[in-house]
Design a protein around this motif. Sequence first.
Motif, mmCIF file in Angstrom:
data_model
loop_
_atom_site.group_PDB
_atom_site.id
_atom_site.type_symbol
_atom_site.label_atom_id
_atom_site.label_comp_id
_atom_site.label_asym_id
_atom_site.label_seq_id
_atom_site.Cartn_x
_atom_site.Cartn_y
_atom_site.Cartn_z
ATOM 1 N N VAL A 447 35.854 -74.674 32.243
ATOM 2 C CA VAL A 447 35.659 -74.661 30.800
ATOM 3 C C VAL A 447 34.856 -73.410 30.492
ATOM 4 N N PHE A 448 35.354 -72.573 29.626
ATOM 5 C CA PHE A 448 34.705 -71.294 29.344
ATOM 6 C C PHE A 448 33.263 -71.516 28.885
ATOM 7 N N GLY A 449 32.355 -70.778 29.507
ATOM 8 C CA GLY A 449 30.950 -70.858 29.130
ATOM 9 C C GLY A 449 30.158 -71.903 29.868
ATOM 10 N N ALA A 450 30.824 -72.760 30.666
ATOM 11 C CA ALA A 450 30.104 -73.781 31.433
ATOM 12 C C ALA A 450 29.352 -73.127 32.582
ATOM 13 N N ARG A 451 28.083 -73.452 32.724
ATOM 14 C CA ARG A 451 27.246 -72.816 33.730
ATOM 15 C C ARG A 451 26.599 -73.854 34.631
ATOM 16 N N LYS A 452 26.382 -73.424 35.870
ATOM 17 C CA LYS A 452 25.706 -74.262 36.853
ATOM 18 C C LYS A 452 24.987 -73.350 37.813
ATOM 19 N N ASP A 453 23.790 -73.737 38.244
ATOM 20 C CA ASP A 453 23.004 -72.902 39.147
ATOM 21 C C ASP A 453 23.558 -72.977 40.559
ATOM 22 N N GLY A 454 23.232 -71.986 41.371
ATOM 23 C CA GLY A 454 23.583 -72.007 42.778
ATOM 24 C C GLY A 454 24.933 -71.390 43.075
ATOM 25 N N ASP A 455 25.356 -71.528 44.334
ATOM 26 C CA ASP A 455 26.596 -70.912 44.799
ATOM 27 C C ASP A 455 27.812 -71.469 44.074
ATOM 28 N N THR A 456 27.829 -72.781 43.843
ATOM 29 C CA THR A 456 28.969 -73.375 43.136
ATOM 30 C C THR A 456 29.099 -72.801 41.743
ATOM 31 N N ARG A 458 28.162 -69.834 40.685
ATOM 32 C CA ARG A 458 28.659 -68.456 40.739
ATOM 33 C C ARG A 458 30.150 -68.427 41.060
ATOM 34 N N ALA A 459 30.578 -69.269 42.009
ATOM 35 C CA ALA A 459 31.999 -69.315 42.347
ATOM 36 C C ALA A 459 32.821 -69.813 41.164
ATOM 37 N N CYS A 460 32.281 -70.770 40.445
ATOM 38 C CA CYS A 460 33.004 -71.309 39.294
ATOM 39 C C CYS A 460 33.114 -70.277 38.181
ATOM 40 N N GLN A 461 32.099 -69.466 38.015
ATOM 41 C CA GLN A 461 32.156 -68.422 37.005
ATOM 42 C C GLN A 461 33.295 -67.453 37.308
ATOM 43 N N ALA A 462 33.505 -67.160 38.588
ATOM 44 C CA ALA A 462 34.605 -66.275 38.968
ATOM 45 C C ALA A 462 35.954 -66.904 38.635
ATOM 46 N N VAL A 463 36.069 -68.222 38.843
ATOM 47 C CA VAL A 463 37.322 -68.908 38.504
ATOM 48 C C VAL A 463 37.546 -68.893 36.999
ATOM 49 N N GLN A 464 36.500 -69.168 36.241
ATOM 50 C CA GLN A 464 36.617 -69.127 34.777
ATOM 51 C C GLN A 464 37.049 -67.744 34.304
ATOM 52 N N ASP A 465 36.465 -66.703 34.880
ATOM 53 C CA ASP A 465 36.836 -65.335 34.503
ATOM 54 C C ASP A 465 38.304 -65.063 34.829
ATOM 55 N N TRP A 466 38.770 -65.591 35.973
ATOM 56 C CA TRP A 466 40.171 -65.404 36.355
ATOM 57 C C TRP A 466 41.092 -66.103 35.365
ATOM 58 N N VAL A 467 40.737 -67.319 34.981
ATOM 59 C CA VAL A 467 41.567 -68.069 34.028
ATOM 60 C C VAL A 467 41.602 -67.358 32.678
ATOM 61 N N ARG A 525 32.988 -80.591 23.833
ATOM 62 C CA ARG A 525 34.284 -80.754 23.158
ATOM 63 C C ARG A 525 34.803 -79.414 22.649
ATOM 64 N N GLU A 526 33.945 -78.656 21.992
ATOM 65 C CA GLU A 526 34.370 -77.377 21.419
ATOM 66 C C GLU A 526 34.789 -76.401 22.504
ATOM 67 N N ARG A 527 34.017 -76.315 23.579
ATOM 68 C CA ARG A 527 34.340 -75.368 24.655
ATOM 69 C C ARG A 527 35.591 -75.814 25.419
ATOM 70 N N TYR A 528 35.750 -77.107 25.625
ATOM 71 C CA TYR A 528 36.924 -77.615 26.332
ATOM 72 C C TYR A 528 38.196 -77.298 25.557
ATOM 73 N N LEU A 529 38.179 -77.584 24.263
ATOM 74 C CA LEU A 529 39.361 -77.317 23.445
ATOM 75 C C LEU A 529 39.649 -75.822 23.378
ATOM 76 N N GLU A 530 38.607 -75.014 23.289
ATOM 77 C CA GLU A 530 38.793 -73.563 23.293
ATOM 78 C C GLU A 530 39.501 -73.115 24.570
ATOM 79 N N THR A 531 39.091 -73.689 25.716
ATOM 80 C CA THR A 531 39.647 -73.290 27.005
ATOM 81 C C THR A 531 41.108 -73.695 27.134
ATOM 82 N N VAL A 532 41.405 -74.971 26.900
ATOM 83 C CA VAL A 532 42.773 -75.436 27.126
ATOM 84 C C VAL A 532 43.727 -74.854 26.087
ATOM 85 N N CYS A 533 43.258 -74.657 24.871
ATOM 86 C CA CYS A 533 44.124 -74.045 23.859
ATOM 87 C C CYS A 533 44.414 -72.588 24.199
#
Length: 649
Positions: A447-456, A458-467, A525-533
């Motif tokens: 989901v665009f803009g979703a953040r989490k600390d640690g290695d996961t 950072r890896a998730c941010q790369a996936v979001q950027d790819w999507v 909700r707003e970020r999820y809909l933004e991502t899937v749309c």
Amino acid sequence: MTALRSGFRGDINGLRAWAVLAVVFYHFGLSSAAGGFVGVDVFFVISGFLMTGIIVRGLAESNFSVLSFYLARARRIIPALLVVAIGVLVLGWFLLMPSEYQTLGKHARDSVLFSSNLRYLGEAGYFDAASEQKWLLHTWSLSVEWQFYLLYPLLLLAVSRLFGVRWLLLAVLILFLVSLCWSAWLSFNEPEQAFFTLSSRAWQMAAGGLVYGWSTSARAVTSRPALCWLGLFIICVSTLQFDSGLSWPLPWSLLPVGGAAMVIAANARTWALTSYPMQWIGDRSYSIYLWHWPVVVILAYFERSDSVGWTLAGIIWACVLGHLSFRFIEEPGRHHLGVYGRPKSIVGLVGLLAITASAAQVIRKQDFPWRLPDAVAQMEQEKSNHPERLTACTEGDETCVFGSGPVRAVLIGDSHAGAVADVVQAAVNSTGEGSVLFRGHAGCLIVFGARKDGDTGRACQAVQDWVAGDLPRIHPHVPAILVLRTSAYVFGDSPGETNQLSGRPEYYFSRRYDAPSAAFLQEFRERYLETVCSIAKTRPLYIVRPVPEMPVDVPNALARDILIGRQRDIGIDMQRYQTRHEFVRSLQNEARDSCNVQLLDPVPLLCQEEYCPGAIDNKPLYYDDDHLSLRGSELLAPMFRSVFQGTTR
């Protein structure tokens, strides 16, 4: 001053009781002690105070011996630890599946070699066993303390030789400040490392050393009961109000560390510390600490952790085992090893350590499958009944391709997506040759803009950027299939799990939330809909509805049922499923209506009327508690084939 130098401090012994009770109540799941893990921080302060006193007094009197210091600590710690390690290895012989027993051997080896904190730091990944499957997890703190015991006297001895005794407390202060700053940085950037490593915990022990330095001054001669009660109040508040979702150690551990420092500095003989019950528990605090966690694990093994009666019995049994260990192992071991003298004590302790570590290493390398019924070993194989490349494709940083030929589907998501990759690829081949491009990461919320600390994170941010950046430009018009364990990211773990936060969002956007409040849900909700749309603008998008989550690790539970002769059904009813996933399903409905997203529902294929089983004919549909096995994912074949046949469910 005289009381401090005379040896035994009843108030500190009572503080040990407070610390161990907090930890025990927390680990046994008492909701009122959700912050009981602060007891470990209190123990660290106590150790720092006592060790600084021993070392500084010895150096000031020119009679300090590093070897004698090490030996005294070893006589205190090692005998009871070895008995616990041997005890759980014996229990594991009868109770654990081969891979679990090998893991226990590895943990036992590292525990008796005082490196288990580094082992558990290395196992802090997504796919590792839940904490209540690690019989010696609590020994991480002993490893940290032992590492402190090894290095701290060498540091102070070097300072004494180079600059003189009067600079010792300044060295402790510098250690405190450096470690504190490092711990603060790690707590927000590498939280697992901050939790498990000596470098980020040394400030807590140095805090005890600073209290010792203050206690030698003239100002500290008078007892201060008010300061003692204030410190106990802070520790109590921390125990009752904190929870495991806080950033730790910093900034929050400043409170229990400060409270412990106040109690020790107060040097007050209050009933809350020096009463007989507190002294009894304080004397046995080390042995109680050693034995309580294996009892917790046993309750979890037999799925009795949620029973009030069994929990109470477990706490009592931990105290009984702690008393027996204190009476027949800890005290005699310390006495006899002291009588034998230094050479014999060293040989005896090193020999016992070597024998235990070697036995644990043999277990680490040999699974001894013949010790268990064949059906148990067969059930264990179900834990590997998932796509062969699951781990490689969900823990790496690159895309994976399943199958050969032109890419006919893009599969994106977390480990739940990886678990169904083979069946999606088979669905592609059912209508012609083709491959599936997979991009995702275990534990990743796409989901665009979703953040989490640690290695996961950072890896998730790369996936979001790819999507967001790469996906719109590749394989145009090829359908995308999104599979996520969304409810876990919003609401935390499902009932019965132990390796995720309960009732707390795993990700955040503008700010962190302690609970899935209305404000967080609206932002999600707003970020999820933004991502899937956004995805749906460039290609057909299919979103898979939540998969039913089981209350237990299905293969493990079935194997244990075989061992203890228990018969039962494993599954959840439809009402529980609907309650758990109501928010996510409604959000997916909104995406369908507003973004022309297609929904794929696994429930009709996995559930029977109003019940969703975890196994059929004693064959698991899951390889743990929430990931579908190959057997389970194959049930979804008609659903995925519909994507490539022009229809949806």
